[in-house]
Write an enzyme that holds these catalytic residues in place. Structure first.
Site, mmCIF file in Angstrom:
data_model
loop_
_atom_site.group_PDB
_atom_site.id
_atom_site.type_symbol
_atom_site.label_atom_id
_atom_site.label_comp_id
_atom_site.label_asym_id
_atom_site.label_seq_id
_atom_site.Cartn_x
_atom_site.Cartn_y
_atom_site.Cartn_z
ATOM 1 N N HIS A 250 3.226 4.176 32.678
ATOM 2 C CA HIS A 250 3.125 5.434 31.908
ATOM 3 C C HIS A 250 4.084 6.532 32.438
ATOM 4 O O HIS A 250 4.202 6.384 33.862
ATOM 5 C CB HIS A 250 1.602 6.024 32.041
ATOM 6 C CG HIS A 250 1.334 7.283 31.243
ATOM 7 N ND1 HIS A 250 0.898 7.236 30.111
ATOM 8 C CD2 HIS A 250 1.758 8.601 31.439
ATOM 9 C CE1 HIS A 250 0.967 8.489 29.584
ATOM 10 N NE2 HIS A 250 1.306 9.372 30.534
ATOM 11 N N ASP B 277 -9.543 12.481 24.830
ATOM 12 C CA ASP B 277 -8.267 12.922 25.279
ATOM 13 C C ASP B 277 -7.753 13.878 24.188
ATOM 14 O O ASP B 277 -6.923 14.817 24.603
ATOM 15 C CB ASP B 277 -7.551 12.081 25.921
ATOM 16 C CG ASP B 277 -6.166 12.328 26.243
ATOM 17 O OD1 ASP B 277 -6.231 13.420 27.140
ATOM 18 O OD2 ASP B 277 -5.168 11.959 25.675
ATOM 19 N N ARG C 94 -5.429 21.853 25.018
ATOM 20 C CA ARG C 94 -4.790 22.269 26.317
ATOM 21 C C ARG C 94 -3.480 22.882 26.006
ATOM 22 O O ARG C 94 -2.995 23.767 26.556
ATOM 23 C CB ARG C 94 -4.552 21.053 27.159
ATOM 24 C CG ARG C 94 -5.976 20.936 27.793
ATOM 25 C CD ARG C 94 -5.897 19.672 28.675
ATOM 26 N NE ARG C 94 -4.777 19.450 29.613
ATOM 27 C CZ ARG C 94 -4.213 18.279 29.953
ATOM 28 N NH1 ARG C 94 -4.335 17.279 29.526
ATOM 29 N NH2 ARG C 94 -3.288 18.397 30.711
ATOM 30 N N SER D 242 -6.298 12.685 31.706
ATOM 31 C CA SER D 242 -5.807 12.463 30.566
ATOM 32 C C SER D 242 -5.058 11.072 30.665
ATOM 33 O O SER D 242 -5.393 10.127 29.710
ATOM 34 C CB SER D 242 -4.995 13.584 29.998
ATOM 35 O OG SER D 242 -4.243 13.421 29.159
ATOM 36 N N LYS E 23 -6.654 6.966 29.292
ATOM 37 C CA LYS E 23 -5.778 6.357 28.126
ATOM 38 C C LYS E 23 -5.259 4.852 28.700
ATOM 39 O O LYS E 23 -5.538 3.783 27.925
ATOM 40 C CB LYS E 23 -4.493 7.063 27.641
ATOM 41 C CG LYS E 23 -4.912 8.179 26.784
ATOM 42 C CD LYS E 23 -3.731 8.950 26.078
ATOM 43 C CE LYS E 23 -2.861 9.642 27.427
ATOM 44 N NZ LYS E 23 -2.819 11.142 27.108
HETATM 45 N N1 URA Z 1 0.594 13.194 29.368
HETATM 46 C C1 URA Z 1 -0.671 12.970 29.104
HETATM 47 O O1 URA Z 1 -1.002 11.898 28.645
HETATM 48 N N2 URA Z 1 -1.699 14.012 29.414
HETATM 49 C C2 URA Z 1 -1.406 15.039 30.156
HETATM 50 O O2 URA Z 1 -2.190 15.886 30.171
HETATM 51 C C3 URA Z 1 0.071 15.275 30.435
HETATM 52 C C4 URA Z 1 1.015 14.156 30.106
#
Ligand code: URA
Length: 435
Positions: free
Chosen positions: A82, A161, A168, A183, A187
């Site tokens: 990620h 999320d 947000r 967040s 995921k």
């Molecule tokens: N990427 C994400 O998936 N979530 C965040 O809060 C910031 C960057």
């Protein structure tokens, strides 16, 4: 539970209980808790923070708001990566087939670009025919058969999320370490992989502008993922200039293909090698990162990385001629305008965020979800920080189908470059590895 009492508790800087956090998330996802109360909570959490236990419970509640992908039918070690979001970041396009080429399994769910950062799905969709909407069965079968699949995250994964992130984005509560970490990790946990590498960016093009902030985020990501039983590691890298030579969807696919052929930019390759080596060591298929790097150059130079990428493109309906002849087959913009160097000197910095915003104006990105993307639009930067440039050299090449936008954006692109008479020390690409 009285929501306003929970809000007051967080506003006053006190830690919330498991029950309070779980009720907050489930109530918000079901619609029982309205946006304005969740927005108030997010601002309180942004200002007062959340401790490690609260962050863990918050993350777990997000994971449990939806489906957790069961990758157990796939044999082998499942890896994932990620990125916290960068400009010109085409790492997944190269790293995922690299990992499949060394025998790891890549069952990857990716996102779309928003704001000044790009998204892997949009890049892949610039390949004519490429389908990112696989069913769960197709996804699992493809990874079992060829070791790699990249699809869009489904609605069933981590709905909390999606709803929270949308709020947000509109309430100035994105750049909070516990909120970003929960967040991202929720995921990844829902995505089901065994081993995760986090590519944490620090610099002008990243959420985390300083190395210190990026370190805090990297440590939080790794420890949170480990609490969910994952093998995890973070690589902190420099996002003070765009990664590689291109920004924009098909331009980045073209660069990724060049890289897999062995002609890519040094920075992109260095980052892919570092992330890949960390995954291989954590997955236990090699004892050291040095050995991992040797294996990676073997598969890259032997053409096995590009072969894996091609297998994936074919399996997902994409036109393989786009790999043979990217300039001929991928979408390209009708208008190209060059920005030339006015005064000789050394490029000290290239503001990644400004170029990301400029690429979006040219058509390469979205202002809001659902906006159409112009796959051929973007920016090529032939020179990087540290290079010496002379008057008349190309500083940037802007690609767009909108001639008005080309004219309107050229000042912004020009201003993104800082050129000085004397050379400067350029910071390294890889700052630190956090285990
Ligand atoms: N990427 C994400 O998936 N979530 C965040 O809060 C910031 C960057």
């Amino acid at each position: 539970m009285r929501v306003e009492k929970v809000l007051a508790k967080k506003r006053d800087g006190r830690a919330l209980s498991r029950d309070e956090i779980e009720s907050l998330i489930s109530g918000f996802v079901s619609g029982a808790i309205p946006d304005y109360q969740m927005a108030a909570f997010l601002m309180a959490a942004y200002i007062k923070g959340m401790d490690a236990q609260e962050t863990y419970v918050f993350t777990k509640a997000m994971v449990e708001s939806g489906e957790v992908v069961d990758l157990s039918p796939i044999e082998g070690i499942k890896v994932d990566k990620h990125s916290t979001g960068g400009v010109g970041d085409k790492v997944t396009l190269v790293l995922a087939p690299m990992m499949a080429a060394v025998g790891l399994k890549v069952a990857k769910m990716s996102g779309r670009g928003l704001g000044h950062t790009g998204g892997t799905l949009d890049k892949l969709e610039s390949i004519p025919g490429f389908n990112v909407n696989l069913t769960r069965e197709q996804f699992i079968k493809q990874v079992s058969d060829i070791g790699i699949a990249i699809m869009g995250q489904t609605e069933e994964i981590d709905p909390a999320d999606k709803k929270i992130y949308a709020l947000r984005d509109l309430t100035a509560t994105v750049s909070s370490v516990p909120l970003i970490a929960s967040s991202i990790v929720s995921k990844k946990v829902a995505g089901g992989a065994d081993v995760i590498v986090f590519d944490v960016k620090a610099g002008s093009g990243a959420f985390m502008k300083s190395l210190d902030e990026a370190k805090v985020l990297a440590q939080e990501l790794v420890s949170l993922a480990k609490n969910f039983g994952k093998q995890a590691v973070a690589v902190i890298s420099n996002m003070n200039q765009p990664l590689g030579f291109s920004i924009g969807n098909s331009l980045e696919v073209e660069e990724a293909i060049d890289t897999m052929r062995g002609f890519g930019g040094a920075d992109l390759l260095e980052l892919c090698y570092n992330l890949g080596a960390q995954l291989m060591v954590k997955a236990g298929i090699v004892p050291t990162t040095q050995e991992a790097m040797g294996k990676l150059s073997e598969v890259l130079e032997g053409g096995r990385v590009l072969a894996k990428f091609t297998e994936m493109v074919v399996a997902q309906g994409g036109n393989p001629e786009a790999i043979e002849d990217p300039r001929g087959v991928l979408p390209h913009a009708r208008f190209i305008e060059e920005i030339e160097v006015a005064t000789a000197g050394y490029i000290r910095s290239i503001n990644a965020e400004e170029l990301g915003v400029a690429a979006r104006y040219l058509g390469a990105g979205r202002t809001k979800l659902g906006d159409q993307i112009d796959y051929g639009a973007g920016i090529i930067i032939p020179k990087k920080a540290g290079d010496y440039v002379r008057p008349g050299d190309t500083l940037a090449q802007m690609h767009s189908n909108d001639p008005h936008m080309l004219a309107a954006t050229s000042g912004l692109v020009n201003d993104a470059f800082e050129i000085t008479a004397a050379p400067h020390e350029i910071p390294p690409l890889i700052y630190e590895i956090i285990e």
